[in-house]
Design a protein around this motif. Structure first.
Motif, PDB file in Angstrom:
ATOM      1  N   GLN A  78       0.147  14.334  -2.522  1.00 41.26           N
ATOM      2  CA  GLN A  78      -1.013  13.792  -1.792  1.00 41.26           C
ATOM      3  C   GLN A  78      -1.613  12.606  -2.524  1.00 41.26           C
ATOM      4  O   GLN A  78      -1.997  11.604  -1.917  1.00 41.26           O
ATOM      5  N   GLN A  79      -1.696  12.741  -3.847  1.00 41.39           N
ATOM      6  CA  GLN A  79      -2.218  11.633  -4.654  1.00 41.39           C
ATOM      7  C   GLN A  79      -1.370  10.380  -4.445  1.00 41.39           C
ATOM      8  O   GLN A  79      -1.889   9.293  -4.246  1.00 41.39           O
ATOM      9  N   LEU A 128       0.560   9.644  -1.976  1.00 33.58           N
ATOM     10  CA  LEU A 128       0.486   9.119  -0.618  1.00 33.58           C
ATOM     11  C   LEU A 128      -0.833   8.405  -0.347  1.00 33.58           C
ATOM     12  O   LEU A 128      -0.937   7.611   0.581  1.00 33.58           O
ATOM     13  N   ALA A 129      -1.835   8.667  -1.180  1.00 36.94           N
ATOM     14  CA  ALA A 129      -3.125   8.004  -0.985  1.00 36.94           C
ATOM     15  C   ALA A 129      -3.253   6.757  -1.840  1.00 36.94           C
ATOM     16  O   ALA A 129      -4.158   5.966  -1.661  1.00 36.94           O
ATOM     17  N   ALA A 130      -2.324   6.570  -2.786  1.00 35.20           N
ATOM     18  CA  ALA A 130      -2.461   5.492  -3.762  1.00 35.20           C
ATOM     19  C   ALA A 130      -1.927   4.165  -3.236  1.00 35.20           C
ATOM     20  O   ALA A 130      -1.095   4.132  -2.337  1.00 35.20           O
ATOM     21  N   ARG A 180      -0.605   1.786  -5.556  1.00 36.50           N
ATOM     22  CA  ARG A 180       0.613   1.689  -6.371  1.00 36.50           C
ATOM     23  C   ARG A 180       0.863   3.058  -6.943  1.00 36.50           C
ATOM     24  O   ARG A 180       0.042   3.590  -7.672  1.00 36.50           O
ATOM     25  N   ALA A 230       7.147   8.738   6.240  1.00 39.05           N
ATOM     26  CA  ALA A 230       7.774   7.815   7.189  1.00 39.05           C
ATOM     27  C   ALA A 230       6.766   6.766   7.634  1.00 39.05           C
ATOM     28  O   ALA A 230       7.042   5.569   7.680  1.00 39.05           O
ATOM     29  N   GLU A 231       5.569   7.243   7.959  1.00 38.81           N
ATOM     30  CA  GLU A 231       4.529   6.352   8.444  1.00 38.81           C
ATOM     31  C   GLU A 231       4.157   5.316   7.393  1.00 38.81           C
ATOM     32  O   GLU A 231       4.050   4.118   7.666  1.00 38.81           O
ATOM     33  N   LYS A 262       9.878  -6.221 -14.576  1.00 41.59           N
ATOM     34  CA  LYS A 262       9.107  -6.658 -15.748  1.00 41.59           C
ATOM     35  C   LYS A 262       9.818  -7.787 -16.482  1.00 41.59           C
ATOM     36  O   LYS A 262       9.185  -8.717 -16.966  1.00 41.59           O
ATOM     37  N   HIS A 263      11.134  -7.654 -16.600  1.00 42.38           N
ATOM     38  CA  HIS A 263      11.858  -8.599 -17.444  1.00 42.38           C
ATOM     39  C   HIS A 263      12.387  -9.810 -16.691  1.00 42.38           C
ATOM     40  O   HIS A 263      12.644 -10.843 -17.297  1.00 42.38           O
ATOM     41  N   TRP A 276      11.173 -11.544 -13.567  1.00 48.75           N
ATOM     42  CA  TRP A 276      10.269 -11.618 -12.414  1.00 48.75           C
ATOM     43  C   TRP A 276      10.717 -12.631 -11.377  1.00 48.75           C
ATOM     44  O   TRP A 276      10.224 -12.633 -10.266  1.00 48.75           O
ATOM     45  N   ARG A 277      11.676 -13.487 -11.730  1.00 44.33           N
ATOM     46  CA  ARG A 277      12.141 -14.465 -10.740  1.00 44.33           C
ATOM     47  C   ARG A 277      13.210 -13.898  -9.816  1.00 44.33           C
ATOM     48  O   ARG A 277      13.633 -14.564  -8.874  1.00 44.33           O
ATOM     49  N   THR A 322      16.917  10.189   3.494  1.00 48.00           N
ATOM     50  CA  THR A 322      15.754   9.580   4.127  1.00 48.00           C
ATOM     51  C   THR A 322      14.526   9.699   3.228  1.00 48.00           C
ATOM     52  O   THR A 322      13.759   8.745   3.075  1.00 48.00           O
ATOM     53  N   PHE A 331      12.367   6.537   1.769  1.00 50.42           N
ATOM     54  CA  PHE A 331      10.904   6.430   1.920  1.00 50.42           C
ATOM     55  C   PHE A 331      10.227   6.344   0.550  1.00 50.42           C
ATOM     56  O   PHE A 331       9.323   5.530   0.335  1.00 50.42           O
ATOM     57  N   LEU A 375      11.690   1.675   9.483  1.00 51.71           N
ATOM     58  CA  LEU A 375      11.043   2.720   8.682  1.00 51.71           C
ATOM     59  C   LEU A 375      11.143   2.472   7.182  1.00 51.71           C
ATOM     60  O   LEU A 375      10.473   3.137   6.394  1.00 51.71           O
TER      61      LEU A 375
END
Lengths: 66, 377, 255
Positions: free
Chosen positions: B23-24, B26-28, B30, B52-53, B241-242, B244-245, B274, B278, B306
């Motif tokens: 739940q944490q 899915l609410a975050a 990042r 999925a949503e 991180k290493h 970024w391009r 699946t 996701f 999706l």
């Protein structure tokens, strides 16, 4: 002879060294950095480095800042 | 250098996740590695609808209503590796061939005429049969007709990748197959590929050489898919991180139990794959996710929008198979047999735009071969 | 523990030494803040009052001086100031500021990148003050910056972390420490930056011009500590729609 120190003209004795200038302003050598004629001087050179007629000297120190 | 954590540790981190962690995550905004572990865990099973949503929402926001299409072009079935799961394994008695440059160009022309602008050059790993010079020359011949040329061949050296980039190849896929060191050893019996660490270090070499995109992934069915997913997430995060391009993609080759073929020790169900897709989408909103024709039409159609962003279409996995339907010796069997127009039609019906090209190499200044002399005179 | 250029810091609050009403108040406030690194500027000695050396009140054993290049308008001036700072006993540490616009004092990204590249090669630990531009942060990191210092909002404005979305990306991508600098007007702003995962914050104006700078310094110290602790503990997310399992309307195709 005339020099420019921190933007204003000063009279110093002929043959004066940096250390004499600092003494005149009552500045401890370890609290300032001296740039003379665009050259940053080492502290150990203060009693050797002679000023010349028209020398441009900057006396710089740390001040408050963010 | 990227180092995979001990596979057992990855499994432990995933097993520790409970419904609250899910739940944490899915609410975050990042979710981080801990969130990824939660979404890969069995505790996330009841949340597939929410996942999925969220995955669809992120995909739509980042990639819009576009689905990129590409076609693999198999160049060679020669391989000096013995990998127990692969149709091209050196042990297998199959008819092997390597396309001549002219044959390869002919196959590419067929794909171009069918409407493809994005080509994936694939081969077994046999540098003596098909090396850098071959790829370089082929790329130079094709670069002006294709918007993007990717390769999935043996790992090369950094300077070789730079050479191929200058020739017009912009993306490289190097799948680890499995991040599980023990299983890796068991399934890669011999050949250069049996060196786990060398393979693991290759995506970084690709990125450092200046390629625009690098693809990673695991062959689903070899080991615990949840831990593979977490390892992929860690690898992605490290690469981001290493380098970024560099754009990153993940592919989801899933082995299916089939007659006469290698039986995957830990088969992965459609539903499990699946969940993996996701979870990775929610973990990394920017990663390109590839869904190949290994999967059936029903599944690929259902997944539109999706999470996946790139589909192959009309694929044939045997060298020369586009021009000649009778050749045999394919790498794996295809689950979606529709041609590009049929796939495009479904994509359109579902309200998406089938994109046959993305970047134009004409914009790339570095390393372009001068136009032919005839034009100058 | 925060480590920048190989040196570790217990406190994640960096102080500024400008704008205080007196050296005594500055010292007391900085002591109360618990900070270990303070920024200082370089200026000509005031020859009319050469004894006015406010930095002499600070214990150099306790505080690492981070000389800034404030006043520099381009890379050349910044490099010159850096050399003066080093000669003044500032060591290799440098807060690089290149601010050609005297009105906003916003940093010039191009000159900052140029100067960083030069000064890193000369052995400085460069901490560039920058706008909250994620690509610039990466470019500065690539040329060897020891940390990056994105601004929360224009300096001295006390507007807080207006650049939140960009700083989040910087924190997400950077390999070097991220120090949020400028514009943090209240302890809650500092706490927010720390909760977001910033490695440290730099506060000057908000402490120096507070009615009671010493208490305000303490308040910032607590806010920074609270924000960091919250970040490290893993903030509970606001749960919107994921609380219960929902129907799988869109997944009917799965076998």
């Amino acid at each position: 002879m005339k020099i420019v120190c921190n933007g204003t003209e000063h009279q110093v004795a002929a043959g004066a060294k940096i250390v004499d200038l600092l003494k005149e302003f009552d500045l401890a050598a370890d609290t300032v950095v001296v740039e003379c004629d665009t050259l940053i001087l080492k502290r150990e050179d203060y009693d050797r480095h002679e000023l010349r007629e028209g020398s441009v000297v900057e006396l710089i120190r740390f001040v408050g800042g963010g | 250098m990227f180092v995979t954590p001990d596979f057992a540790e990855l499994k432990k981190a995933i097993a520790a996740a409970d419904a609250f962690d899910v739940q944490q995550a899915l609410a975050a905004e990042r979710i981080g590695i801990k969130g990824l572990a939660a979404l890969l865990s069995p505790a996330a099973k009841p949340y597939m609808g929410v996942m999925a949503e969220k995955s669809a929402q992120i995909t739509g926001r980042r990639f819009g209503r576009a689905v990129q299409l590409y076609a693999p072009l198999y160049l060679s079935s020669f391989c000096s590796n013995r990998c127990v799961y692969c149709g091209f394994s050196a042990d297998n008695q199959i008819e092997r061939r390597v396309l001549t440059l002219a044959e390869a160009e002919h196959e590419a022309t067929i794909l171009h005429d069918r409407g493809f602008n994005h080509l994936l050059l694939v081969s077994g790993e046999a540098p003596a049969k098909m090396g850098v010079a071959y790829l370089e020359e082929l790329a130079l011949r094709l670069r002006d007709r294709f918007a993007a040329i990717s390769i999935e061949v043996q790992p090369l050296r950094g300077e070789e990748y730079a050479r191929l980039f200058a020739a017009g190849i912009t993306a490289v896929a190097v799948y680890q197959e499995t991040y599980d060191r023990d299983v890796y050893r068991q399934v890669h019996l011999s050949g250069k590929k049996s060196d786990y660490d060398h393979r693991l270090a290759t995506p970084a070499l690709v990125a450092a050489a200046g390629m625009r995109e690098v693809g990673i992934g695991a062959l689903l069915g070899l080991s615990d898919w949840r831990a593979e997913g977490l390892a992929i997430g860690l690898h992605l995060a490290w690469l981001r991180k290493h380098f970024w391009r560099t754009a990153l993609t993940v592919s989801f080759p899933r082995m299916r139990p089939a007659m006469g073929e290698f039986t995957p020790p830990l088969p992965v169900s459609e539903r499990e794959m699946t969940q993996l897709i996701f979870a990775l989408r929610i973990f990394d909103p920017d990663v390109g996710l590839l869904l190949s024709t290994r999967e059936e039409a029903r599944y690929r159609d259902g997944m539109l929008g999706l999470g996946p962003t790139r589909y192959s279409a009309g694929s044939c996995t045997v060298p020369g198979g586009y021009g000649n339907r009778d050749v045999t010796g394919e790498q794996f069997s295809v689950g979606d047999h529709r041609n590009i127009d049929e796939v495009s039609e479904v994509i359109r019906q579902k309200g998406f735009d089938p994109v046959r090209k993305d970047w134009d190499p004409i914009f790339q200044m570095h390393g372009r071969r001068p136009q032919s002399a005839a034009l100058v005179i | 523990m925060l480590i920048i250029a190989g040196r570790s810091f217990r406190s994640r609050l960096f102080g500024g030494t400008g704008k205080f009403s007196s050296p005594a108040v500055m010292k007391e406030a900085l002591d109360a803040s618990g900070c270990e690194m303070v920024t200082v500027a370089l200026r000509r000695v005031d020859l009319a009052d050469p004894a006015d050396d406010i930095m002499s009140v600070l214990d150099r054993e306790r505080y690492l001086f981070l000389p800034n290049t404030s006043g520099a308008r381009d890379a050349g001036e910044a490099v010159r100031l850096a050399h003066l700072a080093r000669a003044s006993g500032g060591g290799e540490w440098l807060k690089l500021e290149v601010t050609p616009d005297p009105r906003t004092l916003l940093p010039d990204p191009i000159e900052t990148l140029k100067a960083t590249e030069i000064l890193v090669k000369e052995g400085f630990h460069v901490l560039p003050y920058m706008n909250a531009d994620p690509i610039l942060a990466l470019r500065l990191q690539d040329v060897g910056a020891a940390a990056v210092m994105p601004l929360g909002s224009p300096i001295g404005t006390n507007q807080g972390v207006l650049t939140k979305a960009m700083i989040e990306i910087i924190i997400d991508q950077a390999q070097v420490p991220v120090v949020v600098d400028a514009g943090l007007g209240a302890p809650s702003h500092a706490a927010l930056a720390m909760e977001m995962g910033a490695d440290a914050v730099l506060v000057n104006t908000a402490i120096a011009v507070a009615g009671d700078p010493v208490r305000m310094a303490r308040a910032f110290a607590m806010a920074v500590e609270a924000g960091r602790a919250a970040y490290e503990s893993g903030l509970g997310m606001v749960s919107k729609d994921a609380a219960a399992s929902s129907p799988e309307d869109g997944l009917g195709f799965l076998r």
